[in-house]
Design an enzyme around this catalytic site. Sequence first.
Site, mmCIF file in Angstrom:
data_model
loop_
_atom_site.group_PDB
_atom_site.id
_atom_site.type_symbol
_atom_site.label_atom_id
_atom_site.label_comp_id
_atom_site.label_asym_id
_atom_site.label_seq_id
_atom_site.Cartn_x
_atom_site.Cartn_y
_atom_site.Cartn_z
ATOM 1 C CG HIS A 176 14.832 2.468 128.456
ATOM 2 N ND1 HIS A 176 14.033 1.438 128.900
ATOM 3 C CD2 HIS A 176 14.550 3.538 129.233
ATOM 4 C CE1 HIS A 176 13.288 1.872 129.913
ATOM 5 N NE2 HIS A 176 13.577 3.136 130.131
ATOM 6 C CD GLU A 210 1.853 -0.076 110.908
ATOM 7 O OE1 GLU A 210 3.061 0.171 111.084
ATOM 8 O OE2 GLU A 210 1.211 -0.841 111.644
ATOM 9 C CB SER A 217 -6.267 -5.986 115.099
ATOM 10 O OG SER A 217 -6.732 -6.869 116.083
ATOM 11 C CD GLU A 253 15.143 -1.173 126.675
ATOM 12 O OE1 GLU A 253 16.312 -0.980 127.059
ATOM 13 O OE2 GLU A 253 14.154 -0.852 127.362
ATOM 14 C CB CYS A 292 14.906 2.014 133.319
ATOM 15 S SG CYS A 292 14.335 3.701 133.559
ATOM 16 C CG LEU A 293 11.795 -0.446 138.452
ATOM 17 C CD1 LEU A 293 11.585 0.765 139.340
ATOM 18 C CD2 LEU A 293 10.468 -1.186 138.268
#
Length: 538
Positions: free
Chosen positions: A510, A143, A15, A512, A384-385
Amino acid sequence: MNTTKYIFVTGGVSSSLGKGIIAASLAKLLQARGYRVTIQKLDPYINVDPGTLNPYEHGECYVTDDGAETDLDLGHYERFLNVSTSQANNVTTGRIYQSVIEKERRGEFLGKTVQVIPHITNEIKERIQLLGNTGDYDIIITEIGGTVGDIESLPYIESVRQLKWELGDDNALVIHLTLVPYLSAAGELKTKPTQHSVKTLMESGIRADILVCRTEHELSEELKRKLALFCNVKYEAVIQSIDASTIYDVPNMMLDEGLDTVTLQKLNLTNTNEPDLTRWNQFLQRHKNPKGKVTIGLIGKYVELQDSYKSILESFIHAGAENEVKVEVRAIHSEHIDAENIAEELSGLDGILVAPGFGERGIEGKIEAVRYARENNLPFLGICLGMQMAVIEFARNVLGLKDANSTEMNENTSHPVIDLMEDQKSITNKGGTMRLGAWKCELKENSIVEKVYNAKEISERHRHRYEYNNSYRKQLENAGMVATGINPDTGLVEIVEIPTHPWFVGVQYHPEYKSTVANPHPLFVAFVGAAHEHAKKK
Ligand code: GLN
């Protein structure tokens, strides 16, 4: 007639070989040649979505516009392609089974025994073709999570086998990603694990069309020929994927190796346009030639694991390139900071980002970090937090409400400045029940965010249960923490700023999740810019 082409990406040997990056890089090259491409990820675990997993398990949970909590690979897809993904782009075994079992209960299979083959595999095939059937895409890259040979991926592999047979070789192909390890004692690259992995795939009835080989050293022509012969693929279809210094180099590396060319040949696609990577290469050029440097402290509680804050780290890369500076992110564990050591722990920083998160662990450290940024005029971004901690810090240390807290951390606080949202109060199930996905937000005139976004209204992605408590708004604003972003429908406060501070912004959403190579997020760009100003003054 539906002429959508399907590319399946499987993994072997180990992996963490970077299937997501290979898939995203190929998608980028095909997109740059003018094809409409999207990517989906099939995950073999039984959780219905990764929303209930903690970041230590699979890294960050990525959120789409339509509110799906998904695998972090979807973040790579969006960052590479600059195209939004959705609920349909991530499927787990849990979701497949849930849907089949619901159908069974409705009586859709009445009289029949419901089995893995054909019912589960049919459901998988349907999900795979869902995006293709919209007519919005020329090529769908799928995928398959996990490694071939895993018991839990068998139904996916069988579905790929069937689909490949049904669609025909011109319309479907399989790319197998493997590892070619280097044995330093022998001084040699070894092909055997790849041969075995291709054989395992073959036992399930799938012949790999293209091999992508992860390696730490160049593959010689001789070694590629050997791999081609023993793995039953053409020589041109043995693609080397050597370790890169940045994931953003991978599309160009795949271009040099001809991954897109063999793919197009095999799918009988005749477009010979050279890929247009102008915007991409401009970004790379800037990313690799910074003219300055800023150091940002990332305060979080999952910092041991890089993947936990994947989208934030990538957003800094995009914003750094935009500002032509190198952004060095110093990960700081919130559990390790307190009022005593804060100045030492945070020394030398040009900006502080307090990260999203859940639960009580590490929050006092986050609150200390906010205080440090506020009192020392350090550029601050709370997400957020992190925004909620900024409100708590301000309530405690400026308003003097010593016991101020979020009811997530202390249900009995006498000052719940952050409280459970009204519509969350009756919810007991944890999965998929937060406030999720894209919500509108109105920006206040003359605020930092209005300038940053250069807009009056924005849309950003959310993932939270708690909110800014509007009953403290007057008090907070009078003391200097202003609400500068409001949801126009609900009145929820989405953004806070401190106008007397050089750059202090907390956002409930968020940002990001929406930063891409082609569109670096304006908030990150501005935050890095403010940090750069700070660095220049030092
Ligand atoms: N735990 C907080 C909430 O649920 C913040 C969530 C987050 O940071 N994503 O509101």
